[in-house]
Motif scaffolding. Structure first.
Motif, PDB file in Angstrom:
ATOM      1  N   ASP A 211       0.868  -1.146   0.042  1.00  0.00           N
ATOM      2  CA  ASP A 211      -0.164  -0.001   0.048  1.00  0.00           C
ATOM      3  C   ASP A 211       0.854   1.244  -0.034  1.00  0.00           C
ATOM      4  O   ASP A 211       2.050   1.193  -0.036  1.00  0.00           O
ATOM      5  CB  ASP A 211      -0.847  -0.068   1.197  1.00  0.00           C
ATOM      6  CG  ASP A 211      -1.968  -1.042   1.007  1.00  0.00           C
ATOM      7  OD1 ASP A 211      -2.991  -0.914   0.085  1.00  0.00           O
ATOM      8  OD2 ASP A 211      -2.069  -1.991   1.788  1.00  0.00           O
ATOM      9  N   ASP A 218      -5.538   3.844  -2.869  1.00  0.00           N
ATOM     10  CA  ASP A 218      -6.937   3.333  -2.763  1.00  0.00           C
ATOM     11  C   ASP A 218      -7.616   3.250  -1.395  1.00  0.00           C
ATOM     12  O   ASP A 218      -7.138   3.775  -0.534  1.00  0.00           O
ATOM     13  CB  ASP A 218      -6.723   1.783  -3.465  1.00  0.00           C
ATOM     14  CG  ASP A 218      -5.890   0.838  -2.518  1.00  0.00           C
ATOM     15  OD1 ASP A 218      -5.607   1.194  -1.484  1.00  0.00           O
ATOM     16  OD2 ASP A 218      -5.195  -0.185  -3.204  1.00  0.00           O
ATOM     17  N   GLU A 219      -8.864   2.413  -1.248  1.00  0.00           N
ATOM     18  CA  GLU A 219      -9.431   2.423  -0.208  1.00  0.00           C
ATOM     19  C   GLU A 219      -8.746   1.760   1.035  1.00  0.00           C
ATOM     20  O   GLU A 219      -8.833   2.391   2.149  1.00  0.00           O
ATOM     21  CB  GLU A 219     -10.658   1.548  -0.390  1.00  0.00           C
ATOM     22  CG  GLU A 219     -11.567   1.516   0.949  1.00  0.00           C
ATOM     23  CD  GLU A 219     -12.863   0.505   0.450  1.00  0.00           C
ATOM     24  OE1 GLU A 219     -13.637   0.447   1.569  1.00  0.00           O
ATOM     25  OE2 GLU A 219     -13.298   0.266  -0.679  1.00  0.00           O
ATOM     26  N   SER A 221      -5.432   1.670   1.483  1.00  0.00           N
ATOM     27  CA  SER A 221      -4.192   2.700   1.571  1.00  0.00           C
ATOM     28  C   SER A 221      -4.790   3.897   2.394  1.00  0.00           C
ATOM     29  O   SER A 221      -4.028   4.328   3.581  1.00  0.00           O
ATOM     30  CB  SER A 221      -3.537   3.435   0.437  1.00  0.00           C
ATOM     31  OG  SER A 221      -2.866   2.350  -0.167  1.00  0.00           O
TER      32      SER A 221
END
Length: 243
Positions: A211, A218-219, A221
């Motif tokens: 991540d 993204d979600e 992270s």
């Protein structure tokens, strides 16, 4: 192979011997052996703590309490696993690496983490022997593969490392997450604020992944970034307490 009578005899004589694991072993959070707390890979050393006994001198319960030598971590070992221990020929001696020597070994640490990710795996609370790890178990094992011992848990690892600013972040540094009270998650920085870590289902993944330390990721992270606490650099090997 260690028998229960041999163990009792040595402890009663005040001989707190070191034993070497002859196979991978599970350690639990209580004598009930229900919750995995950590694991000991074959070759690690441990000490058995003083044993509770009944009036007739027999051991109580199904387990003995032990402390791992490399990181001082306590746990409970099933009595049936005593036959997987041998008296250690030499007491554990940690390496005394300099910060520069540790820096030279960081590529090995990163390579181990990548190799672990490339195996089928899932998140395992207490996991340290692979292929399934928890977050701090992956960090400890990756560094140990390069001869560098860290404490076991993420909050201990945070206290053990040298605090850094984000501007000083380098590959091999540890990235910590959690509430204000203390860290409860850790990852290994790879560069450009990307980090590798083992995370559970509660964050949308069940295993090792990569991540980015950014609110633009993204979600997964973004969820971790909200819990970001700080970063630290490993500059020494953990030195166990003198028993």
């Amino acid at each position: 192979m260690i028998s229960i009578p041999q163990l009792q005899s040595s402890l009663q004589a005040g001989q707190f011997l070191e034993y070497q694991c002859q196979a991978n072993l599970n350690l639990y959070d209580s004598s009930l052996l229900q919750g995995l707390v950590t694991q000991a890979v074959a070759g690690r050393q441990l000490r058995v703590l003083p044993l509770p006994v009944e009036n007739e001198g027999k051991l109580q319960g199904m387990a003995v309490q032990v402390r791992l030598c490399e990181d001082d971590y306590p746990g409970w070992l099933a009595l049936e696993d005593l036959d997987l221990l041998e008296v250690a020929e030499i007491a554990y001696q940690p390496l005394a690496l300099t910060a520069a020597e540790i820096c030279d070994r960081i590529p090995q640490v990163i390579a181990f983490a990548h190799a672990a990710m490339n195996q089928p795996n899932h998140y395992l609370w207490g996991g340290t022997v692979g292929p399934n790890y928890d977050c701090s178990g992956l960090m400890q094992t990756a560094f140990a593969a390069a001869g560098i011992w860290l404490p076991r848990d993420s909050y201990q690892q945070e206290a053990f490392t040298q605090p850094l600013s984000l501007d000083a972040l380098q590959p091999g540094d540890l990235v910590f997450f959690g509430p204000p009270e203390r860290a409860n998650h850790v990852g290994l920085h790879l560069g450009d604020r990307y980090y590798i870590h083992s995370s559970g289902r509660d964050r949308g993944r069940n295993g090792i992944g990569i991540d980015v330390l950014s609110e633009e990721g993204d979600e997964i992270s973004r969820a971790y970034y909200k819990l970001f606490r700080g970063v630290g650099r490993v500059t020494q090997c953990y030195q166990p307490r003198i028993p």
